[in-house]
Design an enzyme around this catalytic site. Structure first.
Site, PDB file in Angstrom:
ATOM      1  N   HIS A 156      88.473  -0.575 -61.000  1.00  0.00           N
ATOM      2  CA  HIS A 156      87.839  -1.877 -61.247  1.00  0.00           C
ATOM      3  C   HIS A 156      86.529  -1.954 -62.189  1.00  0.00           C
ATOM      4  CE1 HIS A 156      90.570  -3.668 -58.459  1.00  0.00           C
ATOM      5  NE2 HIS A 156      90.269  -3.016 -57.253  1.00  0.00           N
ATOM      6  N   ASP A 188      98.076   0.984 -58.117  1.00  0.00           N
ATOM      7  CA  ASP A 188      97.098   0.538 -56.877  1.00  0.00           C
ATOM      8  C   ASP A 188      97.636  -0.792 -56.528  1.00  0.00           C
ATOM      9  OD1 ASP A 188      94.335   1.294 -55.771  1.00  0.00           O
ATOM     10  OD2 ASP A 188      94.491  -0.972 -55.788  1.00  0.00           O
ATOM     11  N   HIS A 190      95.920  -3.445 -55.968  1.00  0.00           N
ATOM     12  CA  HIS A 190      95.054  -4.397 -56.608  1.00  0.00           C
ATOM     13  C   HIS A 190      95.108  -4.087 -58.188  1.00  0.00           C
ATOM     14  CE1 HIS A 190      93.194  -3.824 -52.577  1.00  0.00           C
ATOM     15  NE2 HIS A 190      93.486  -5.160 -52.812  1.00  0.00           N
ATOM     16  N   ASP A 272      97.144   2.236 -51.479  1.00  0.00           N
ATOM     17  CA  ASP A 272      97.065   1.188 -50.601  1.00  0.00           C
ATOM     18  C   ASP A 272      98.319   0.210 -50.939  1.00  0.00           C
ATOM     19  OD1 ASP A 272      96.416   0.797 -53.380  1.00  0.00           O
ATOM     20  OD2 ASP A 272      94.669  -0.319 -53.003  1.00  0.00           O
TER      21      ASP A 272
END
Length: 327
Positions: A156, A188, A190, A272
């Site tokens: 990120h 991931d 996200h 995740d």
């Protein structure tokens, strides 16, 4: 699979983060490392390169003023009479003025959320993470697959901004330091918004990301399918995605990455996607990670795996070990 870890990365241990209108205990805790280390066995320590070499590598992906801020922010925070971890609270929506003096303004100008606290040991951990990353990258240059147990996460972090627990973008640093045609595969939950922002438009790097649809999930403002084009492929998936649909999207991503004839594969691996993750909503099981990794391994090039998310701490080690076993 050669595995690399540096104990100095434990120095980053923030207490809280802010989201959904309240302070919460930080999700990226050092206990994540314990879970992984217990599952993967022996690790190699990086060589402790000079700080100048580490900064030079990070500077391939990040703005110099941003790196200076990361290095000095906590001391400035203390000098301003503050205590505890740094969290930004004011953000420049329309413009980002230069020559900012106050630490509150400087932090806000280089952050996009309140989920990347800076504490006394953050910079030390980031340098150690860079050392770990470069040691694993060197292993791939010798033809090996390698796993860099990097923390805090990185995908990120953008050219000059932090967010989403991320400060330095490990995948982008590796790709830009490698000197090889590189495929970056972000697995991931996200979207890897920072990686996309750093590498978009480059002829020597392809970036493919499988992630939750930004219409429903963080980071919201990046990762839609219509951002695909050139060297970027975004494959957003709905909540509840399980193995079959995820594997089909991965096959599409790998075929597209192969078209670029990569010499190195960098995988931003976030566990995740696991069905039991407390902050995510896919339905990937531990047993699914090995076949998913095996599909990526069919690209047939040296591979560098990096740790991104994964917050079901008790299951994290088993999920990471299963993924690495696929190579």
């Amino acid at each position: 699979m050669r595995c690399f870890w540096d104990e100095r990365q434990r120095a980053h241990a923030p207490a809280t983060e802010f989201f959904n209108g309240a302070l919460h205990p930080a999700a990226d805790v050092p206990e994540r490392v314990d879970s992984v280390l217990a599952a993967i066995g022996a690790v190699e320590e990086p060589p402790h390169r000079p700080a100048g070499d580490l900064l030079a590598a990070a500077g391939r992906a990040h703005d110099g003023a941003y790196l200076d801020l990361l290095a000095t922010a906590y001391d400035e925070w203390l000098a301003a009479g503050r205590s505890g971890d740094i969290l930004p609270y004011a953000f420049p929506v329309h413009r980002r003025p230069r020559d900012l003096a106050r630490i509150d303004a400087r932090i806000g100008a280089h952050a996009y959320d309140t989920c990347a606290p800076i504490m006394a040991g953050t910079w030390q951990a980031l340098l150690a993470g860079t050392d770990t990353l470069l040691a694993a990258l060197d292993a791939t240059a010798a033809g090996d697959h390698a796993f860099a147990l990097t923390r805090p996460p990185g995908h990120h972090a953008g050219p000059d901004y932090m967010g989403g627990y991320s400060y330095l973008n490990w995948a982008a640093i590796a790709a830009l330091a490698s000197g090889r045609r590189t495929a970056i595969l972000d697995l991931d939950y996200h979207h890897g918004n920072g990686t996309q922002d750093i590498v978009a438009g480059r002829a020597d790097i392809r970036f493919a990301s499988l992630h939750a649809d930004p219409a429903t999930d963080y980071p919201y403002f990046w990762g839609s399918a219509d951002e695909s084009g050139g060297n970027v492929l975004n494959l957003p998936l709905p909540r509840g995605t399980a193995f079959a649909a995820y594997d089909a999207a991965l096959a599409r991503a790998c075929d597209w990455l192969a078209e670029g004839s990569p010499e190195l594969l960098v995988v931003s691996f976030g566990a995740d996607t696991f069905e039991g993750d407390p902050i995510s909503h896919f339905a990937i099981r531990t047993a699914d990670y090995a076949p998913l990794a095996a599909r990526a391994a069919r690209l047939g090039v040296p591979t560098l795996v990096l740790l991104e998310g994964g917050y079901a701490v008790d299951a994290l080690g088993a999920n990471v070990a299963a993924f690495l076993a696929g190579f």
